[in-house]
Design a protein around this motif. Structure first.
Motif, PDB file in Angstrom:
ATOM      1  N   ASN A  89       0.800  -1.139  -0.254  1.00  0.00           N
ATOM      2  CA  ASN A  89      -0.245   0.267  -0.178  1.00  0.00           C
ATOM      3  C   ASN A  89       0.920   1.093   0.115  1.00  0.00           C
ATOM      4  O   ASN A  89       1.970   0.922   1.477  1.00  0.00           O
ATOM      5  CB  ASN A  89      -1.137  -0.220   1.087  1.00  0.00           C
ATOM      6  CG  ASN A  89      -2.160   1.341   0.834  1.00  0.00           C
ATOM      7  OD1 ASN A  89      -2.043   1.986   0.345  1.00  0.00           O
ATOM      8  ND2 ASN A  89      -2.558   1.767   2.958  1.00  0.00           N
ATOM      9  N   ARG A  90       0.380   1.877  -0.977  1.00  0.00           N
ATOM     10  CA  ARG A  90       0.979   3.553  -1.739  1.00  0.00           C
ATOM     11  C   ARG A  90       0.975   4.919  -0.700  1.00  0.00           C
ATOM     12  O   ARG A  90      -0.426   5.008  -1.416  1.00  0.00           O
ATOM     13  CB  ARG A  90       2.362   3.410  -2.622  1.00  0.00           C
ATOM     14  CG  ARG A  90       3.412   2.479  -3.345  1.00  0.00           C
ATOM     15  CD  ARG A  90       3.755   2.622  -4.127  1.00  0.00           C
ATOM     16  NE  ARG A  90       4.377   3.874  -4.097  1.00  0.00           N
ATOM     17  CZ  ARG A  90       5.381   4.797  -5.028  1.00  0.00           C
ATOM     18  NH1 ARG A  90       5.484   3.891  -6.150  1.00  0.00           N
ATOM     19  NH2 ARG A  90       5.792   5.619  -5.061  1.00  0.00           N
ATOM     20  N   GLN A 132       5.302   6.629   0.620  1.00  0.00           N
ATOM     21  CA  GLN A 132       6.021   5.890   1.286  1.00  0.00           C
ATOM     22  C   GLN A 132       5.058   4.727   0.805  1.00  0.00           C
ATOM     23  O   GLN A 132       3.845   4.388   0.558  1.00  0.00           O
ATOM     24  CB  GLN A 132       5.022   6.195   3.493  1.00  0.00           C
ATOM     25  CG  GLN A 132       5.529   5.230   4.184  1.00  0.00           C
ATOM     26  CD  GLN A 132       5.245   5.300   5.654  1.00  0.00           C
ATOM     27  OE1 GLN A 132       5.206   6.214   6.288  1.00  0.00           O
ATOM     28  NE2 GLN A 132       4.267   4.531   6.225  1.00  0.00           N
ATOM     29  N   ASP A 138       3.459   1.093   2.481  1.00  0.00           N
ATOM     30  CA  ASP A 138       3.699  -0.169   3.497  1.00  0.00           C
ATOM     31  C   ASP A 138       3.200  -1.374   3.723  1.00  0.00           C
ATOM     32  O   ASP A 138       2.892  -1.638   2.290  1.00  0.00           O
ATOM     33  CB  ASP A 138       2.312   0.408   3.694  1.00  0.00           C
ATOM     34  CG  ASP A 138       2.404   1.752   5.101  1.00  0.00           C
ATOM     35  OD1 ASP A 138       3.385   1.655   5.375  1.00  0.00           O
ATOM     36  OD2 ASP A 138       1.039   2.633   5.005  1.00  0.00           O
ATOM     37  N   GLN A 197       2.319  -5.748   4.156  1.00  0.00           N
ATOM     38  CA  GLN A 197       2.293  -6.963   5.422  1.00  0.00           C
ATOM     39  C   GLN A 197       2.463  -8.077   4.703  1.00  0.00           C
ATOM     40  O   GLN A 197       2.053  -8.168   3.430  1.00  0.00           O
ATOM     41  CB  GLN A 197       0.848  -6.730   5.930  1.00  0.00           C
ATOM     42  CG  GLN A 197       0.392  -5.202   6.409  1.00  0.00           C
ATOM     43  CD  GLN A 197      -0.638  -5.796   6.886  1.00  0.00           C
ATOM     44  OE1 GLN A 197      -1.449  -5.926   6.539  1.00  0.00           O
ATOM     45  NE2 GLN A 197      -0.596  -4.115   8.631  1.00  0.00           N
ATOM     46  N   SER A 209      11.746  -5.256   9.076  1.00  0.00           N
ATOM     47  CA  SER A 209      10.585  -4.793  10.080  1.00  0.00           C
ATOM     48  C   SER A 209      10.420  -4.047  11.322  1.00  0.00           C
ATOM     49  O   SER A 209      11.357  -4.423  11.575  1.00  0.00           O
ATOM     50  CB  SER A 209       9.912  -5.874   9.407  1.00  0.00           C
ATOM     51  OG  SER A 209      10.157  -7.135  10.097  1.00  0.00           O
ATOM     52  N   LYS A 210       9.208  -3.769  11.722  1.00  0.00           N
ATOM     53  CA  LYS A 210       9.151  -3.244  12.957  1.00  0.00           C
ATOM     54  C   LYS A 210       8.621  -4.232  13.787  1.00  0.00           C
ATOM     55  O   LYS A 210       8.883  -5.082  14.403  1.00  0.00           O
ATOM     56  CB  LYS A 210       8.466  -2.534  12.795  1.00  0.00           C
ATOM     57  CG  LYS A 210       8.347  -1.381  11.954  1.00  0.00           C
ATOM     58  CD  LYS A 210       7.368  -0.112  12.123  1.00  0.00           C
ATOM     59  CE  LYS A 210       7.902   1.459  11.431  1.00  0.00           C
ATOM     60  NZ  LYS A 210       6.827   2.243  11.920  1.00  0.00           N
ATOM     61  N   ARG A 224       4.493  -6.382  10.228  1.00  0.00           N
ATOM     62  CA  ARG A 224       4.728  -4.948   9.241  1.00  0.00           C
ATOM     63  C   ARG A 224       6.637  -4.416   9.138  1.00  0.00           C
ATOM     64  O   ARG A 224       6.879  -4.598   9.755  1.00  0.00           O
ATOM     65  CB  ARG A 224       4.491  -3.583   9.840  1.00  0.00           C
ATOM     66  CG  ARG A 224       2.631  -4.001  10.521  1.00  0.00           C
ATOM     67  CD  ARG A 224       1.808  -2.653  10.768  1.00  0.00           C
ATOM     68  NE  ARG A 224       2.414  -3.680  12.213  1.00  0.00           N
ATOM     69  CZ  ARG A 224       2.110  -2.537  13.533  1.00  0.00           C
ATOM     70  NH1 ARG A 224       0.999  -1.470  13.099  1.00  0.00           N
ATOM     71  NH2 ARG A 224       2.576  -2.654  14.239  1.00  0.00           N
ATOM     72  N   CYS A 225       6.236  -3.518   7.670  1.00  0.00           N
ATOM     73  CA  CYS A 225       7.096  -2.964   7.223  1.00  0.00           C
ATOM     74  C   CYS A 225       6.829  -2.033   6.560  1.00  0.00           C
ATOM     75  O   CYS A 225       6.141  -1.709   5.954  1.00  0.00           O
ATOM     76  CB  CYS A 225       8.886  -3.876   6.488  1.00  0.00           C
ATOM     77  SG  CYS A 225      10.162  -2.738   5.815  1.00  0.00           S
ATOM     78  N   SER A 226       7.739  -0.507   6.239  1.00  0.00           N
ATOM     79  CA  SER A 226       7.664   0.503   5.923  1.00  0.00           C
ATOM     80  C   SER A 226       8.553   1.011   4.997  1.00  0.00           C
ATOM     81  O   SER A 226       9.774   1.239   5.844  1.00  0.00           O
ATOM     82  CB  SER A 226       7.213   2.263   6.619  1.00  0.00           C
ATOM     83  OG  SER A 226       5.475   1.744   7.017  1.00  0.00           O
TER      84      SER A 226
END
Length: 749
Positions: A157-158, A162, A164, A166, A199-200, A204-206
């Motif tokens: 998802n942009r 940014q 995102d 998943q 990733s966090k 999730r990773c951004s």
């Protein structure tokens, strides 16, 4: 290996047989025992090369039996041959374990019966090219060859420069994966951006600071641990450019249909339509009743069949990178006048009410829903099942408020129990709607901004602003208009005028001129009259009041009309004169008249006449005619002299002596008389009657008009002597111009 010592013809025959067998059916590869020395002697000429077979790795997938092993590799870069034949050899030297899998057409091979306690060596040989043989080698401990991944599901998802991400793995792998890494590059770039982004958490990773207009390529791998010793990179995920614009809603139109339904047409546009794969439209009831239904479409137009309730609308564009910002719109409830049913509401206190309807709806419907709300607030809702009565008692969680207006709406649904809303499109219709107050009150504020217009001597128009709806505290029934003269006190009998609730102006008539009136307004509901407004004062005009502007305007108009009449009149007079009185030459402007130096004196004329006319004393039967020309006045005095002749005869009508008329009469009576006696000298000096007589003998030219020809005029006109000549010259001129009288006998010409 025993097959290595067979004659060459048998070997070639076996290769050709296997080749044609492969073309007809899939090849089943079975392991063959082998020896380390034979491998070295037969494949000793094969070399490791970056251009040949490479990247050999062996592992056991997480969650599978530890006996289910797999080796995979990458073929040579330049594919020259249509078919490839690989040979995979697995060895564990300490236990003299060697298995060979020949004639492998793919790039992977599974196997089992591998000891977990001994290191293993795997070799893959590529003999597709008869002139060269390439190989690759892998070594490892079976206990450390557990592979996790790649991820089974990835969501991208942009937004706001940014990306995102998943990512999720299979259930048996997911519990061992705590983190994962992401590497990315521009779609047109050859190298990955380093270092990879971690990733966090496990999902999730951004990625930040991206170019919104560029496409990117992304790969994902888990972070290795003691449970997941191998974490390969996933396949490439292509991320299209970011959708930065939101759709623009161009039209939301209602088209009422029969039985309380409406067709809603929604139309929008999207600036970056070439980047969008489609559009997602979500619609839900404003009351919050489930569900919220989503409609995916590739068009920019959507048609929905909805009830008269209010709805929330959201539109987004989407592609593989995600969704654009959302465009939102609230579809208001449709006007009540389009509803076909009559609804009644009865309050059972402030915690419940009864809703009832007139038509026998239970024959067609058994599921209903009622909504109620105050203006500007979210609607509450209650669905119920009813198959016996035409009413329903609704119990409230929160009490109704005093002096507040509520709107109640009843919807019908064709579905059976349970009566919850199944879907949005074409799911219910609206039966009826009504507005009601739990308790009404009188208005707490008055109409404002009272002003007057069109003020005259006996009337004026009053205007005002309505009371705010929230201050009415009931249904507004109208206004009371109170007015009286300024000097009078308010009394119980003051004139009150009732004005309809829909009006904000009223004309007062039958007023007195030059009078100040005091005006107040108040609104009223079913609970009574509200507060009065502050007093406003207005004065009517005087009876004969003329404004300065009106006087100036009237003067301008009058002057303009006068100038116009003068101009047109002069033109008409000129035209009439030309037609009726043509121009006649004026003799006074001729050269002959200009030569006359003076005017003839009347006294000179009298002296000449006295000498010309000689009448014998006592002889009235004779007439002396003067032989000569009489002095005449100029033409300019002809008319004046003619008038003088007439006046002289009138003044001396009683004079003695024979007059000229007497002489003429005597001659007519005695035509045989042959002598005319001359006038005695002393008569010229003393007898005034002679002057009268001479005056009657005015020359005929004295009565000629301007039409006399110039020739006769010059013959009749003597040279006049100026009046200022001396007495000696005057007597000389008189004697020279007197002619001798001659006797005229009868018969002589």
């Amino acid at each position: 290996m025993h097959f290595l010592h067979k004659p060459l013809p048998y070997l070639l025959f076996g290769v050709l047989f296997e080749y044609f067998t492969t073309l007809c059916s899939p090849l089943q590869v079975s392991p063959v025992s082998c020896g380390s020395k034979n491998i070295s002697s037969y494949y000793g000429h094969c070399v490791t090369s970056q251009e040949g077979v490479r990247e050999l790795v062996c592992f056991v997938p997480m969650g599978l039996s530890r006996n289910g092993w797999e080796c995979v590799w990458t073929p040579r870069k330049h594919l020259v041959y249509q078919t490839h034949r690989y040979t995979l050899i697995i060895e564990q030297k300490m236990i003299h374990h060697c298995k060979m899998y020949a004639n492998i057409s793919g790039t992977s091979q599974t196997f089992n019966n591998l000891s977990k306690k001994r290191n293993m060596t795997a070799q893959v040989f590529d003999e597709s090219d008869p002139k060269s043989c390439t190989k690759d080698v892998f070594r490892g401990s079976p206990q450390q060859l557990v592979r996790c991944g790649p991820p089974s599901n990835v969501d991208l998802n942009r937004h706001s420069r940014q990306l995102d991400i998943q990512a999720s793995w299979r259930k048996e792998e997911n519990k061992y994966i705590a983190l994962y890494s992401v590497r990315y590059k521009d779609l047109k770039s050859q190298s990955w951006k380093e270092p990879p982004v971690q990733s966090k958490d496990s999902n999730r990773c951004s990625l930040g600071n991206l170019n919104s207009s560029l496409s990117y390529v992304v790969q994902i791998q888990c972070v290795a641990n003691n449970k997941c010793t191998q974490c390969p990179w996933s396949k490439n995920f292509t991320v299209p450019p970011e959708l930065t614009d939101k759709p623009v809603i161009e039209m939301v139109e209602d088209f009422p249909q029969t039985k309380g339904s409406r067709l809603v047409i929604i139309k929008w546009k999207f600036a970056a339509s070439e980047l969008a794969e489609g559009y997602s439209v979500t619609v839900g009831k404003a009351s919050g009743e489930d569900p919220i239904e989503a409609f995916n479409t590739s068009r920019t137009l959507l048609r929905l069949a909805l009830s008269h309730s209010a709805y929330h609308l959201t539109i987004t564009a989407f592609n593989k990178a995600g969704n654009s910002p959302a465009a939102q719109r609230t579809i208001p409830p449709l006007d009540d006048k389009d509803l076909y049913g009559r609804l009644n509401v009865t309050f059972n206190g402030n915690t419940s009410f009864t809703v009832s309807w007139v038509d026998d709806l239970i024959k067609t419907y058994s599921c209903f829903s009622v909504e109620w709300w105050r203006r500007g607030e979210k609607a509450a809702h209650k669905s119920f099942y009813e198959d016996e009565n035409n009413y329903e008692v609704i119990h409230l969680e929160e009490p109704l408020e005093l002096y507040k207006k509520y709107t109640f709406t009843l919807h019908t649904r064709p579905h059976k129990e349970p009566c919850n809303l199944k879907f949005i499109n074409n799911s219910e219709s609206t039966y009826g709607s009504i507005q009601s107050f739990f308790t009404e009150g009188s208005p707490i504020s008055a109409p404002g901004n009272i002003s007057s217009s069109n003020v005259s001597q006996s009337s004026m128009v009053l205007e005002w602003t309505a009371v705010p709806e929230e201050d009415n505290r009931g249904f507004l029934l109208g206004y009371f208009l109170h007015y009286t003269e300024r000097l009078q006190d308010w009394t119980d009998t003051e004139p009150n005028i009732t004005v309809d609730a829909g009006s904000t102006s009223y004309e007062l008539v039958d007023l007195q001129s030059s009078t100040v009136y005091r005006v107040q307004l108040s609104a009223f509901t079913g609970a009574g009259m509200g507060v009065r407004s502050s007093a406003a004062y207005f004065e009517t005009k005087p009876e004969a009041s003329l404004t300065v502007g009106g006087v100036i305007a009237g003067a301008i108009v009058g002057v303009t009309l006068l100038l116009l009449v003068v101009h047109l009149g002069s033109q008409l007079l000129k035209r009439a004169k030309k037609l009726l009185w043509p121009n006649i030459p004026n003799p006074g402007n001729s050269n002959a008249i200009q030569k006359i130096d003076g005017v003839c004196d009347l006294e000179l004329l009298e002296l000449i006449n006295r000498q010309m006319l000689k009448e014998e004393e006592g002889d009235s039967n004779s007439l002396h005619i003067v032989n000569g020309r009489e002095e005449m006045s100029p033409v300019g005095n002809l008319h004046r002299n003619a008038d003088s002749c007439l006046h002289l005869n009138t003044d001396h009508g009683e004079s003695q002596g024979p007059s000229l008329s007497t002489i003429a009469t005597d001659r007519a009576q005695d035509p045989t008389s042959d002598t005319i006696t001359s006038i005695p000298t002393d008569m010229r000096q003393t007898d005034p009657v002679l002057i009268s007589t001479v005056a009657h003998q005015c020359h005929p030219l004295a009565f000629l008009s301007d039409y006399t020809t110039m020739e006769l005029f010059q013959q009749a006109m003597p040279h006049c002597v100026p009046t200022n000549t001396s007495s000696s010259l005057e007597s000389q001129d008189q004697s020279s111009q007197i002619s001798q009288a001659r006797s005229v006998k009868p018969g002589q010409s």
